[in-house]
Design an enzyme around this catalytic site. Sequence first.
Site, PDB file in Angstrom:
ATOM      1  N   ILE A  65       0.829  -1.209   0.000  1.00 20.40           N
ATOM      2  CA  ILE A  65       0.000   0.000   0.000  1.00 20.40           C
ATOM      3  C   ILE A  65       0.861   1.255   0.000  1.00 20.40           C
ATOM      4  O   ILE A  65       0.506   2.268  -0.617  1.00 20.40           O
ATOM      5  CB  ILE A  65      -1.017  -0.005   1.178  1.00 20.40           C
ATOM      6  CG1 ILE A  65      -2.094   1.060   0.968  1.00 20.40           C
ATOM      7  CG2 ILE A  65      -0.330   0.201   2.527  1.00 20.40           C
ATOM      8  CD1 ILE A  65      -2.964   0.837  -0.230  1.00 20.40           C
ATOM      9  N   SER A 103      12.189   1.011   6.397  1.00 19.26           N
ATOM     10  CA  SER A 103      11.819  -0.298   5.850  1.00 19.26           C
ATOM     11  C   SER A 103      12.691  -1.364   6.493  1.00 19.26           C
ATOM     12  O   SER A 103      13.908  -1.352   6.347  1.00 19.26           O
ATOM     13  CB  SER A 103      12.008  -0.309   4.324  1.00 19.26           C
ATOM     14  OG  SER A 103      11.941  -1.647   3.848  1.00 19.26           O
ATOM     15  N   LYS A 127      -5.438   2.180   7.556  1.00 24.63           N
ATOM     16  CA  LYS A 127      -6.489   1.357   8.145  1.00 24.63           C
ATOM     17  C   LYS A 127      -5.960  -0.057   8.340  1.00 24.63           C
ATOM     18  O   LYS A 127      -5.097  -0.480   7.571  1.00 24.63           O
ATOM     19  CB  LYS A 127      -7.742   1.380   7.264  1.00 24.63           C
ATOM     20  CG  LYS A 127      -7.586   0.673   5.900  1.00 24.63           C
ATOM     21  CD  LYS A 127      -8.377  -0.611   5.832  1.00 24.63           C
ATOM     22  CE  LYS A 127      -8.035  -1.424   4.626  1.00 24.63           C
ATOM     23  NZ  LYS A 127      -8.620  -2.740   4.537  1.00 24.63           N
ATOM     24  N   ASP A 183     -11.128  -7.808   6.243  1.00 25.17           N
ATOM     25  CA  ASP A 183     -10.082  -6.904   5.738  1.00 25.17           C
ATOM     26  C   ASP A 183     -10.641  -6.028   4.612  1.00 25.17           C
ATOM     27  O   ASP A 183     -10.568  -4.801   4.691  1.00 25.17           O
ATOM     28  CB  ASP A 183      -8.839  -7.698   5.310  1.00 25.17           C
ATOM     29  CG  ASP A 183      -7.751  -6.788   4.777  1.00 25.17           C
ATOM     30  OD1 ASP A 183      -7.043  -6.174   5.596  1.00 25.17           O
ATOM     31  OD2 ASP A 183      -7.618  -6.660   3.541  1.00 25.17           O
TER      32      ASP A 183
END
Lengths: 312, 312
Positions: A14, A36, A91, A169
Site C-alpha cells: 500500500i 523499511s 487502516k 479486511d
Amino acid sequence: MTRRKIAIIGLGKIAQDQHLPVVDKNPAFELVAVTSQRGITHRGLPTFKTPAEMYKAIPDIDAVAICTPPDVRHAIAIEALDAGKDVLLEKPTAATLAEAADIEAHAQRRGRVIFATWHSQYNPAVEEARSILAGAGVKSLKISWREDVRKWHPGQDWVWEPGGFGVFDPGINALSIFVRILPVTPFVKSAELTYPANRQTPIGVQIVFSSTDPDGPALAADFDWREQGDEKWHIEMETKSGHKLRLFRGGASLSVDGNVTVEQPSEEYERIYERFAELLDNRQSDFDITPLRLVGDAMMIGKRLTTDAFDW
Amino acid sequence: MTRRKIAIIGLGKIAQDQHLPVVDKNPAFELVAVTSQRGITHRGLPTFKTPAEMYKAIPDIDAVAICTPPDVRHAIAIEALDAGKDVLLEKPTAATLAEAADIEAHAQRRGRVIFATWHSQYNPAVEEARSILAGAGVKSLKISWREDVRKWHPGQDWVWEPGGFGVFDPGINALSIFVRILPVTPFVKSAELTYPANRQTPIGVQIVFSSTDPDGPALAADFDWREQGDEKWHIEMETKSGHKLRLFRGGASLSVDGNVTVEQPSEEYERIYERFAELLDNRQSDFDITPLRLVGDAMMIGKRLTTDAFDW
C-alpha cells in the site's frame, strides 16, 4: 504554505502503490526519509531499518505515515508521538480497539495531530451519497462486498491467521463508507461468520444492523471472499422518499434511480493527504474507530459456521 | 440528604439477590416501583410490564437500575435517558461496544448521570491491591477464574448462544478487577478461545496481554468453565519489589506474602449503591467500558480451538 517534512514507515504494497507516489506529488509535504525493515528504498531517499534510527538521524521530521501491518502499529505510533511527530495511520488503525484508544489518548497527552485514515471514505460519490441520505433519510441499505481472495490476497496466509481479519479486511472498507454515509448510528444486531474448516478467520460474513433511527431501516452487509470473476463492491440504498441509490466501484461511483450522477477516477489517497495537510494546519485530529468497533462487535456476538477447507 | 426515587427494571436473579435488598436498606434511595415483563413483584410495590408504563404512572422517578439481559439494555437505557432519568447499568453494560458508546453519548446529550457498574471492583481487597501495585509496580499478574458452569449456570442454554459470552461472562468480572488494579493499560496480545463442538461461545479462554509498561510485565488470564468442585477465582501478582499478592474469593480477600491482609464479607452491591448516590450528588457519570473492550479484542484476534461437545 508550510511544507511539512514527512517520512513513511513500512514500505509494503500500500505504501508503494499509494503513499509514496501521492506524497511525492503533494506540495504540502516534503518526503525526507523512509523506514523499511527489509531495506526497500525510494528515489534514493535516506532509508532506515527502524523509526528510532530515523528520528535520531533526521530530527526535524514533522510527521510520519505508518503503513506497517496492524500488529506493530501501536508501538510505532506511541514511539512517533513520544518523538514529537504528528501521525497518520493506515487502516485498520491498530490490531485491537484497546490499542487504538491508547494511541488516541497518547496523542492528546502529547499534543500531536493523529489521523486514522479509512481510504474508502475519500471518494466524491461517498460524499454525495452522504449528502442525499442526510436530507432524505434511509429506508434500507445493503452492503455487498464480494471479491476473490485468490485474486486480491494471493498466497497471503496471514489473512487467515488470528488477527488477520479474514474477509473483514476488505469488509472494513465497506463499513468505513457505511458509517460515513449513514445519518444514524448503526449497531451490530446479529452476524453470521463462516470459517473455512482449516482457517482462523472468516471467508464469509453476514451482518444485520439496528440503529438509532426509530423507524428501523433495514441495514445489512454481505462480505464474501468466494466471489468468482470481477469483484462486486457496492452499496444499494433506498431513501425514505423512495429514491434508489447505488454506490459502486468501491465507492467511486454513484447512481440515483439508475442514472450515474458521480463517476470519478479513484483519488482516495490524494484526498487523504489533502485532509492530513488541513488537519496539520489546524492542529486538529481525526480519529474514528467506529469501523473497527463494528468488526469487533460482529466477532463478539456473531454466530460461527464452518464451511469447506480453503487452500490456495 | 436528598432521598432519590429509584425503580429497578428487570427482576431476574441478580436483581432479586442483590439490587432489591440492597436498595431497600440504603437510606439514599426510595424504591418506588419495579418493571418486570414476567410480572414479578416486590414488597407490594407498583409493578409494571414496561418502563414506558412506569414512567407515565410515576413521573417523579429520579433514577433507574437496569438489570435486564444485555441484549435489551441499550434500548431501555436510551428510553430512560429520554424520560429524564439517571441510569445505573448492570454489567456488562450492553450487548456490543457500539451500543455502550451510544448510551454514554446519549447520557451526555441529555445531561443525565450514567453509571456502568462492574460489581467485582467494589471490594476493599481490590482497592488495597490497586494501592499496592500503584506504589510498587507489577512484575507479573496471572488471573485464574475457573468455575463449574453446571453449578453457576445450570441448564442456562443462553450462555452458549451467540452474544451469550460463554466463559467470558464470569471472566469479565476478573477483567474488571484487572483494569482497576493495574497501574498501566493492558492490551490483548494473543488469545486462545476453546469452543465446545456443539456450542457458540467459549468454555475456556487463555489471554496474554501486553501493556503500556516498557518493562513488559507478564500478564495473563485463564478462564475455564470446566473446573470441578469449588470455584477458583483468584489473581496472583508479583510486584517489582518482589512481594507476592493474591486476590482470592473473587476479589473479596487479599494476601501479601502469604499473610491475609484484607478479608471482608462481600458487600459489592452495597458499595455500588453508595457510589451511585455519590455520583448523583455530584452529577457525575462513571462509564468504563474497558472490561467489555478486552473481551471484544480477545474475540477479534483470538485463535479458535474446538473441544468435546458440551451437554448439561
